[in-house]
Design an enzyme around this catalytic site. Structure first.
Site, PDB file in Angstrom:
ATOM      1  N   GLU A  47       4.491  -1.953   8.715  1.00  0.00           N
ATOM      2  CA  GLU A  47       3.107  -1.966   9.210  1.00  0.00           C
ATOM      3  C   GLU A  47       2.318  -3.033   8.457  1.00  0.00           C
ATOM      4  OE1 GLU A  47       1.354   1.934   8.963  1.00  0.00           O
ATOM      5  OE2 GLU A  47      -0.646   1.126   8.677  1.00  0.00           O
ATOM      6  N   ASP A  86      -1.880  -2.262  12.398  1.00  0.00           N
ATOM      7  CA  ASP A  86      -2.956  -1.328  12.024  1.00  0.00           C
ATOM      8  C   ASP A  86      -4.261  -2.113  11.938  1.00  0.00           C
ATOM      9  OD1 ASP A  86      -4.721   0.440  10.809  1.00  0.00           O
ATOM     10  OD2 ASP A  86      -3.672   0.533   8.904  1.00  0.00           O
ATOM     11  N   SER A 131      -7.171   7.469   4.758  1.00  0.00           N
ATOM     12  CA  SER A 131      -7.021   7.859   3.361  1.00  0.00           C
ATOM     13  C   SER A 131      -8.092   8.874   2.948  1.00  0.00           C
ATOM     14  CB  SER A 131      -7.048   6.629   2.454  1.00  0.00           C
ATOM     15  OG  SER A 131      -8.148   5.810   2.765  1.00  0.00           O
ATOM     16  N   ASP A 135       3.974   0.306   4.608  1.00  0.00           N
ATOM     17  CA  ASP A 135       2.663  -0.183   5.042  1.00  0.00           C
ATOM     18  C   ASP A 135       2.253  -1.216   3.998  1.00  0.00           C
ATOM     19  OD1 ASP A 135       0.202  -0.808   5.915  1.00  0.00           O
ATOM     20  OD2 ASP A 135      -0.669   1.199   5.754  1.00  0.00           O
ATOM     21  N   LYS A 195      -5.605   5.167  15.099  1.00  0.00           N
ATOM     22  CA  LYS A 195      -6.552   5.871  14.224  1.00  0.00           C
ATOM     23  C   LYS A 195      -7.829   6.040  15.031  1.00  0.00           C
ATOM     24  CE  LYS A 195      -5.208   3.943   9.684  1.00  0.00           C
ATOM     25  NZ  LYS A 195      -5.429   2.739   8.840  1.00  0.00           N
ATOM     26  N   GLU A 232      -3.647   9.601  -0.823  1.00  0.00           N
ATOM     27  CA  GLU A 232      -2.948  10.313   0.244  1.00  0.00           C
ATOM     28  C   GLU A 232      -1.836  11.204  -0.293  1.00  0.00           C
ATOM     29  OE1 GLU A 232      -1.717   7.503   3.208  1.00  0.00           O
ATOM     30  OE2 GLU A 232      -3.785   7.032   3.747  1.00  0.00           O
ATOM     31  N   GLN A 288       0.798  -1.225   0.000  1.00  0.00           N
ATOM     32  CA  GLN A 288       0.000   0.000   0.000  1.00  0.00           C
ATOM     33  C   GLN A 288       0.833   1.279   0.000  1.00  0.00           C
ATOM     34  OE1 GLN A 288      -3.873   0.092   2.202  1.00  0.00           O
ATOM     35  NE2 GLN A 288      -2.751   1.538   3.451  1.00  0.00           N
TER      36      GLN A 288
END
Ligand code: PGA
Ligand code: ZN
Length: 438
Positions: free
Chosen positions: A307, A334, A389, A263, A359, A226, A183
């Protein structure tokens, strides 16, 4: 004491043009706070549920009018008249009112908007910056529950401190049309003397990277959700190689000045049995082969943080990853943890990571976020406060990262104003902290 007088919610749009919840909360003193809720695309299974107006043509069913009605008809009547400083009781009242495990009835988006508008109004009422109010909340939160380890140096632990940015350079996965399996490839200016210096390094690297991609015939202008570049590279490894070259082209030393973070978001290419790498001739890797792959990369590249290297339910894989790489890299959960204190406790018991991504909308209230942070801290985990995002101009997570003294903040790249809103807020906070200011 400052009584909550009104709570008003409305539907606004996020950085993907998708509806989201905005809440304004006004106190008897006239102090007020506003919060806008973010939204993920590569979401974890255990996240708080967003309430959306499914099954309607309006915004293709993504509207949040039901969530707004829930705030107006159920949450506001329950909270108006309460003390704005009673954050924990306010959050607990909303959790009880919702009555489900994942906040599916009233919606995590409704609860979070009210929760953070409460904190923002409380900071305004007290006349302190939001980061300082978050630091106070964490100190209060950690106190009654903490054990002997937690109490040692508690005062220091909860004083504000600047995080280091972990900034998206190349985007793949669900954030850039599936061009790559992984990602994000990110950079961390770990060797920068201060935040402003690190930010300048990041901008320099980003520009060099765009030039390098274009010179090699790839898309060096097109960006993902992002703000990271979204080039159609042949494989995941090439993405990391380009970022290392961009660090060098910026006159910086990879591994010393600037480290790489990944990530992987592996949940999203795990088919239940195997990790399927579409960008690598559809290779099907077992969990051990996936860890082999990550280890080989750590040996070859200056990678300091990974991550979601494995899928959200692959606890055994996470244990193996942490055993093999945990003393060399930050192993961040995450989708694995979804900012949920119980899942972080399980990870600590199993030795399944050494860092947690924070988050706020994954769990849905400030109080539970602080609980997760306190649990993680007591186990020696590092913290990475993260945006989603789908973001907005709301800057509260910049203050949260400083208030809880998170090691890193991950808010996307350094283009697109929903990202810059946070980077710029951190510049303001850094200036204030540097001048010894509170
Ligand atoms: P999301 O992605 O906000 O789309 O979930 C961010 C991340 O995976 O860290
Ligand atoms: Zn992630």
């Amino acid at each position: 004491m400052d009584e909550i007088r009104t709570i008003r919610a409305r539907e606004v749009l996020d950085s993907r043009g998708k509806p989201t919840v905005e809440v304004e909360l006004v106190c008897a003193s006239g102090a007020w706070g506003r919060s806008i809720v973010p939204s993920g695309a590569s979401t974890g299974k255990w996240e708080a549920v967003e309430r959306r107006d499914r099954g309607t043509l309006r915004y293709d069913g993504d509207g949040v009018q039901q969530a707004i009605c829930g705030i107006r008809d159920e949450i506001a009547p329950e909270l108006v008249g309460r003390d704005v400083f009673a954050q924990r009781q306010i959050d607990q009242a909303m959790i009880a009112l919702d009555g489900t495990d994942q906040k599916a009835r009233l919606g995590g988006n409704a609860l979070l908007g009210v929760s953070l508008a409460t904190a923002t109004a409380a900071a305004a009422s007290q006349g302190v910056p939001l980061y300082e109010y978050f630091a106070q909340c964490l100190t209060e939160h950690a106190m009654p529950a903490s054990d002997a380890v937690g109490q040692a140096g508690a005062a220091d632990e909860h004083s504000p401190a600047m995080p280091v940015p972990m900034t998206n350079m190349i985007s793949g996965g669900l954030h850039a049309g599936g061009n790559l399996d992984f990602q994000d490839v990110l950079v961390v200016p770990a060797g920068a003397a201060d935040y402003a210096t690190g930010l300048e390094w990041i901008v320099r690297i980003y520009r060099r990277l765009g030039n390098l991609l274009q010179a090699a015939g790839y898309e060096g202008r097109l960006v993902g959700d992002e703000g990271g570049y979204g080039p159609r590279l042949p494989d995941n490894r090439t993405a990391v190689e380009f970022v290392v070259r961009a660090i060098e082209a910026a006159g910086l030393v990879p591994g010393r000045d600037v480290t790489i973070a990944l990530d992987v978001a592996a949940t999203h290419f795990h088919d239940g049995d195997h990790y399927r790498l579409a960008a690598e001739a559809d290779a099907r890797l077992t969990r051990s082969q996936m860890v082999d792959r990550l280890e080989a990369w750590v040996n070859q590249f200056p990678i300091a943080s990974i991550e979601d290297g494995l899928a959200e339910e692959d606890w055994g894989g996470w244990q193996e990853l942490t055993q093999r790489l945990g003393d060399r890299v930050q192993v961040v959960g995450d989708d694995l943890f979804t900012t949920n204190p119980d899942r972080v406790r399980r990870g600590i018991e199993l030795g399944a990571a050494n860092s947690v991504l924070i988050k706020v909308n994954q769990i849905g209230t400030l109080t539970e976020t602080l609980e997760t942070i306190a649990v993680a801290r007591n186990a020696g985990y590092t913290l990475v406060v993260s945006a989603r995002s789908g973001e907005t101009e709301d800057t509260a997570i910049a203050d949260l990262a400083v208030g809880v003294a998170a090691e890193q903040i991950k808010i996307g790249s350094i283009v697109r104003s929903e990202r810059l809103a946070k980077y710029n807020q951190l510049l303001r906070i850094a200036e204030r902290l540097n001048s010894g200011g509170h």
